[in-house]
Design an enzyme around this catalytic site. Structure first.
Site, short mmCIF file in Angstrom:
data_model
loop_
_atom_site.label_atom_id
_atom_site.label_comp_id
_atom_site.label_asym_id
_atom_site.label_seq_id
_atom_site.Cartn_x
_atom_site.Cartn_y
_atom_site.Cartn_z
N ASP A 33 -10.39 -35.97 20.26
CA ASP A 33 -10.19 -35.63 21.67
C ASP A 33 -8.70 -35.47 21.99
O ASP A 33 -7.84 -36.06 21.34
CB ASP A 33 -10.79 -36.74 22.54
CG ASP A 33 -10.97 -36.30 23.99
OD1 ASP A 33 -10.99 -35.09 24.25
OD2 ASP A 33 -11.08 -37.18 24.85
N ASN A 35 -7.09 -32.27 22.61
CA ASN A 35 -6.47 -30.98 22.26
C ASN A 35 -5.87 -30.29 23.49
O ASN A 35 -4.77 -29.76 23.44
CB ASN A 35 -7.51 -30.03 21.65
CG ASN A 35 -8.03 -30.51 20.32
OD1 ASN A 35 -7.50 -31.47 19.75
ND2 ASN A 35 -9.05 -29.84 19.80
N ARG A 37 -4.93 -31.63 26.36
CA ARG A 37 -3.76 -32.34 26.89
C ARG A 37 -2.55 -32.15 25.99
O ARG A 37 -1.42 -32.06 26.47
CB ARG A 37 -4.10 -33.84 27.05
CG ARG A 37 -4.80 -34.13 28.36
CD ARG A 37 -5.47 -35.48 28.34
NE ARG A 37 -6.72 -35.43 27.57
CZ ARG A 37 -7.42 -36.50 27.27
NH1 ARG A 37 -6.98 -37.70 27.63
NH2 ARG A 37 -8.55 -36.38 26.60
N TRP A 38 -2.80 -32.07 24.68
CA TRP A 38 -1.68 -31.82 23.75
C TRP A 38 -1.02 -30.49 24.12
O TRP A 38 0.21 -30.40 24.18
CB TRP A 38 -2.22 -31.77 22.32
CG TRP A 38 -1.16 -31.59 21.28
CD1 TRP A 38 -0.52 -32.57 20.58
CD2 TRP A 38 -0.62 -30.34 20.82
NE1 TRP A 38 0.39 -32.02 19.71
CE2 TRP A 38 0.36 -30.65 19.83
CE3 TRP A 38 -0.85 -28.99 21.13
CZ2 TRP A 38 1.09 -29.66 19.16
CZ3 TRP A 38 -0.11 -28.01 20.47
CH2 TRP A 38 0.84 -28.36 19.50
N ARG A 46 -4.75 -24.01 26.22
CA ARG A 46 -5.61 -25.02 25.58
C ARG A 46 -6.00 -24.62 24.16
O ARG A 46 -6.11 -25.46 23.27
CB ARG A 46 -6.88 -25.24 26.43
CG ARG A 46 -6.63 -25.96 27.73
CD ARG A 46 -7.91 -26.10 28.54
NE ARG A 46 -8.93 -26.86 27.82
CZ ARG A 46 -8.99 -28.20 27.83
NH1 ARG A 46 -8.14 -28.91 28.56
NH2 ARG A 46 -9.92 -28.83 27.15
N HIS A 50 -6.50 -26.53 20.36
CA HIS A 50 -7.66 -26.51 19.46
C HIS A 50 -7.25 -26.02 18.07
O HIS A 50 -7.73 -26.55 17.05
CB HIS A 50 -8.77 -25.62 20.03
CG HIS A 50 -9.33 -26.12 21.33
ND1 HIS A 50 -9.66 -27.44 21.54
CD2 HIS A 50 -9.63 -25.48 22.49
CE1 HIS A 50 -10.12 -27.59 22.77
NE2 HIS A 50 -10.11 -26.41 23.37
N SER A 78 -19.89 -30.97 21.62
CA SER A 78 -20.99 -31.78 22.14
C SER A 78 -22.00 -30.90 22.89
O SER A 78 -21.66 -29.78 23.32
CB SER A 78 -20.45 -32.86 23.09
OG SER A 78 -20.09 -32.30 24.35
N SER A 79 -23.20 -31.43 23.07
CA SER A 79 -24.22 -30.72 23.85
C SER A 79 -23.70 -30.40 25.25
O SER A 79 -24.13 -29.41 25.85
CB SER A 79 -25.46 -31.61 24.01
OG SER A 79 -25.89 -32.09 22.78
N LEU A 144 -16.42 -36.79 -1.03
CA LEU A 144 -16.53 -37.11 0.40
C LEU A 144 -17.68 -36.32 1.04
O LEU A 144 -17.83 -35.13 0.79
CB LEU A 144 -15.21 -36.73 1.10
CG LEU A 144 -15.19 -36.91 2.61
CD1 LEU A 144 -15.01 -38.37 2.98
CD2 LEU A 144 -14.06 -36.08 3.24
N GLU A 220 -17.24 -50.69 14.65
CA GLU A 220 -15.99 -51.10 15.28
C GLU A 220 -15.42 -49.89 16.00
O GLU A 220 -15.36 -48.80 15.42
CB GLU A 220 -15.00 -51.60 14.21
CG GLU A 220 -15.46 -52.84 13.48
CD GLU A 220 -15.62 -54.05 14.40
OE1 GLU A 220 -14.84 -54.15 15.38
OE2 GLU A 220 -16.52 -54.87 14.14
C1 IPE Z 1 -16.12 -35.38 23.38
O1 IPE Z 1 -14.97 -35.04 24.07
C2 IPE Z 1 -16.62 -34.21 22.56
C3 IPE Z 1 -15.81 -33.81 21.41
C4 IPE Z 1 -14.69 -34.39 21.03
C5 IPE Z 1 -16.33 -32.70 20.67
P1 IPE Z 1 -15.00 -34.47 25.57
O2 IPE Z 1 -13.58 -34.16 25.91
O3 IPE Z 1 -16.00 -33.40 25.70
O4 IPE Z 1 -15.52 -35.76 26.39
P2 IPE Z 1 -15.34 -36.14 27.92
O5 IPE Z 1 -15.84 -35.01 28.73
O6 IPE Z 1 -13.88 -36.40 28.16
O7 IPE Z 1 -16.13 -37.41 28.08
C1 IPE Z 2 -11.30 -32.06 22.08
O1 IPE Z 2 -10.25 -31.78 22.92
C2 IPE Z 2 -11.99 -30.81 21.56
C3 IPE Z 2 -13.36 -30.64 22.07
C4 IPE Z 2 -13.95 -31.34 22.99
C5 IPE Z 2 -14.12 -29.56 21.48
P1 IPE Z 2 -10.49 -31.45 24.46
O2 IPE Z 2 -10.68 -29.98 24.62
O3 IPE Z 2 -11.55 -32.29 25.03
O4 IPE Z 2 -9.06 -31.87 25.07
P2 IPE Z 2 -8.80 -32.64 26.41
O5 IPE Z 2 -9.66 -33.85 26.41
O6 IPE Z 2 -9.14 -31.70 27.53
O7 IPE Z 2 -7.33 -32.98 26.36
MG MG Z 3 -11.63 -34.09 25.96
#
Ligand code: IPE
Ligand code: IPE
Ligand code: MG
Length: 259
Positions: A33, A35, A37-38, A46, A50, A78-79, A144, A220
């Site tokens: 998680d 990407n 914000r980075w 954005r 990614h 995610s779904s 792996l 954990e």
């Molecule tokens: C969870 O991250 C899904 C993946 C990393 C693929 P999200 O960024 O979608 O989760 P929420 O919305 O912050 O809970």
């Molecule tokens: C995780 O980074 C990648 C996926 C959920 C696919 P985000 O896209 O959720 O990045 P943030 O959480 O908005 O920073």
């Molecule tokens: Mg996210």
């Protein structure tokens, strides 16, 4: 046993070697998680986050294999991620396609076995074929195991398993009394994979966001305050060091080793 005998037998108990005591986790699962914000922190779109996230994934797969981790599960989509803007969904799907096309041969050469978990109905046919190709090509590998959670939601996985069990009961192949936690878990996407020992979430968020809810019962949880594109081998080693400091009890009492 008398107190004296007990303290004698305790004194002669061999202390486990550090390598036995502080083993690497067998199964590490990661919620990649942060990407977006980075990228935002650098004034970039954005999608750049990614892209850099895919590089972090490459580093992490290599590091996990080197460190002797057996299973690495990554949450790639995610779904619920379908609720993002269409342009971002297309960017993410494009990166997945490119990752499989560019990296599959390398993964195969590195003896990595790719598995996919998640709902496959309704996926674009080209994505479905790529996922199948990755699984088929690497099926015989015994290095792996890389489990890619794509279009994955834990509640959906549990509901799907419940539906399949219900069908078995309705058609008389299972009795109601056969239904147990263990039986239900046999209907999950990858029932042979052991539960994660540790679940990592990057970006500082502290939630599971519908990832492996059932399998996380005794995992954990380690929340890392860096965004996914900055994750690297040192960060993974840091998580393993933290994991080794944890005391896993599984509802029992901690084994008495030398104390
Ligand atoms: C969870 O991250 C899904 C993946 C990393 C693929 P999200 O960024 O979608 O989760 P929420 O919305 O912050 O809970
Ligand atoms: C995780 O980074 C990648 C996926 C959920 C696919 P985000 O896209 O959720 O990045 P943030 O959480 O908005 O920073
Ligand atoms: Mg996210």
């Amino acid at each position: 046993m008398s107190d004296a005998a007990r303290s004698r037998s305790k004194a002669t108990l061999p202390l486990p070697a550090p390598s036995d005591r502080f083993d690497v986790p067998r199964h590490v699962a990661i919620i990649m998680d942060g990407n977006g914000r980075w990228a935002a922190a650098r004034g970039l779109p954005r999608v750049e986050g990614h892209r850099r996230g895919v590089e972090a994934l490459r580093r992490t797969v290599r590091a996990a294999a080197d460190l002797g981790i057996s299973v690495l599960t990554i949450f790639s989509f995610s779904s619920e991620n379908w609720s993002r803007p269409l342009a971002e969904i297309n960017d993410l799907l494009g990166l997945l396609r490119r990752f499989i096309r560019n990296d599959l041969a390398d993964l195969h050469r590195s003896n990595v076995r790719v598995r996919i978990i998640g709902e496959r109905d309704d996926l674009d046919r080209d994505i479905l074929l790529l996922l199948q190709e990755a699984e088929d090509l690497t099926r015989g590998n015994d290095g792996l195991t890389l489990v890619v959670a794509f279009n994955y939601g834990a509640r959906q996985e549990i509901a799907h398993a419940a539906r399949r069990v219900a069908i078995e009961v309705a058609q008389g192949r299972l009795a109601v009394d056969d239904v147990s936690a263990e039986l239900l878990a046999r209907y999950f996407h990858a029932p042979d994979i052991p539960d994660p020992d540790v679940i990592i979430r990057t970006s500082g968020e502290q939630r599971l966001s519908n990832f492996l809810l059932w399998q996380a019962a005794y995992s954990e949880l380690v929340f890392v305050p860096i965004n996914w594109p900055d994750f690297d081998r040192a960060a993974l080693e840091g998580v393993i060091a933290e994991y080794r400091r944890r005391e896993r009890r599984f509802g029992g009492l901690i084994a008495q080793t030398g104390s």
